[in-house]
Motif scaffolding. Structure first.
Motif, PDB file in Angstrom:
ATOM      1  N   ILE A  37       0.835  -1.207   0.000  1.00  0.00           N
ATOM      2  CA  ILE A  37       0.000   0.000   0.000  1.00  0.00           C
ATOM      3  C   ILE A  37       0.870   1.258   0.000  1.00  0.00           C
ATOM      4  N   ILE A  38       1.941   1.261   0.768  1.00  0.00           N
ATOM      5  CA  ILE A  38       2.836   2.426   0.779  1.00  0.00           C
ATOM      6  C   ILE A  38       3.475   2.611  -0.602  1.00  0.00           C
ATOM      7  N   THR A  39       3.938   1.529  -1.201  1.00  0.00           N
ATOM      8  CA  THR A  39       4.580   1.608  -2.520  1.00  0.00           C
ATOM      9  C   THR A  39       3.604   2.135  -3.563  1.00  0.00           C
ATOM     10  N   VAL A  40       2.379   1.627  -3.549  1.00  0.00           N
ATOM     11  CA  VAL A  40       1.378   2.068  -4.530  1.00  0.00           C
ATOM     12  C   VAL A  40       0.922   3.502  -4.237  1.00  0.00           C
ATOM     13  N   THR A  41       0.895   3.884  -2.990  1.00  0.00           N
ATOM     14  CA  THR A  41       0.550   5.271  -2.643  1.00  0.00           C
ATOM     15  C   THR A  41       1.532   6.236  -3.306  1.00  0.00           C
ATOM     16  N   GLU A  42       2.814   5.919  -3.250  1.00  0.00           N
ATOM     17  CA  GLU A  42       3.808   6.763  -3.925  1.00  0.00           C
ATOM     18  C   GLU A  42       3.545   6.789  -5.431  1.00  0.00           C
ATOM     19  N   LEU A  43       3.288   5.614  -6.020  1.00  0.00           N
ATOM     20  CA  LEU A  43       3.014   5.556  -7.455  1.00  0.00           C
ATOM     21  C   LEU A  43       1.829   6.442  -7.822  1.00  0.00           C
ATOM     22  N   LEU A  44       0.719   6.307  -7.096  1.00  0.00           N
ATOM     23  CA  LEU A  44      -0.493   7.045  -7.439  1.00  0.00           C
ATOM     24  C   LEU A  44      -0.340   8.545  -7.200  1.00  0.00           C
ATOM     25  N   THR A  45       0.555   8.924  -6.300  1.00  0.00           N
ATOM     26  CA  THR A  45       0.836  10.348  -6.099  1.00  0.00           C
ATOM     27  C   THR A  45       1.534  10.920  -7.330  1.00  0.00           C
ATOM     28  N   LYS A  46       2.451  10.140  -7.884  1.00  0.00           N
ATOM     29  CA  LYS A  46       3.195  10.596  -9.063  1.00  0.00           C
ATOM     30  C   LYS A  46       2.395  10.424 -10.354  1.00  0.00           C
ATOM     31  N   ASN A  47       1.621   9.336 -10.421  1.00  0.00           N
ATOM     32  CA  ASN A  47       0.878   9.004 -11.633  1.00  0.00           C
ATOM     33  C   ASN A  47      -0.470   8.397 -11.238  1.00  0.00           C
ATOM     34  N   PRO A  48      -1.525   9.213 -11.200  1.00  0.00           N
ATOM     35  CA  PRO A  48      -2.839   8.710 -10.753  1.00  0.00           C
ATOM     36  C   PRO A  48      -3.471   7.677 -11.697  1.00  0.00           C
ATOM     37  N   LYS A  49      -2.966   7.553 -12.902  1.00  0.00           N
ATOM     38  CA  LYS A  49      -3.546   6.620 -13.877  1.00  0.00           C
ATOM     39  C   LYS A  49      -2.487   5.685 -14.467  1.00  0.00           C
TER      40      LYS A  49
END
Length: 154
Positions: A106-118
């Motif tokens: 969840i932490i790793t994906v949170t960073e991803l979605l902050t940088k790239n929401p799609k």
């Protein structure tokens, strides 16, 4: 021992640390946080991932003394008030069985979605390549993330 101060889950905190203590040891043993977990203790599994100044890091590989003045976010901080949409999707898609890897993912994906929401599926697979899950086979995890991004789950 040296006292360091950092922002932990949006609160200024101070703690005495030994020069050889890892951030993971300090978070779990001195700050009482249990979401970062020791899976391999060498940065391979991703169970200990936290956000350090907004970037995901393996807390087992970071010396706590290096984090003085930095901002640290764990799953406890992300879900302090309520579960977020990503966490709700993980529940809806039954994305975890034992849950040991869940905080790091969840932490790793949170960073991803902050940088790239799609992100597309390949970007999701790439970012999670350093997070091991031995229970689910990853499909329910990918499905939950795609659902949050509004992309079609196949």
């Amino acid at each position: 021992m040296k006292e360091i101060t950092f922002i932990l889950n949006n609160e200024k905190r101070s703690v005495q640390v030994e020069p050889s203590e890892t951030l993971l040891e300090v978070l779990r043993d001195k700050m009482g946080l249990k979401s970062p977990k020791c899976g391999c203790d060498r940065g391979d599994c991703g169970a200990c991932v936290v956000l350090l100044n907004g970037k995901s890091v393996r807390s087992c590989l970071v010396l706590a003394i290096e984090t003085a003045g930095m901002e640290i976010m764990t799953l406890e901080g992300i879900s302090a008030k309520n579960l977020n949409a990503l966490q709700e999707a993980f529940i809806a898609f039954n994305s975890f069985q034992c849950g040991y890897c869940a905080p790091g993912i969840i932490i790793t994906v949170t960073e991803l979605l902050t940088k790239n929401p799609k992100p597309d599926l390949e970007e999701i697979k790439e970012v999670l390549s350093g997070n091991l899950c031995r229970c689910t086979g990853y499909k329910p995890i990918f499905d939950a993330i795609l659902d949050v991004t509004g992309k079609e789950v196949k």
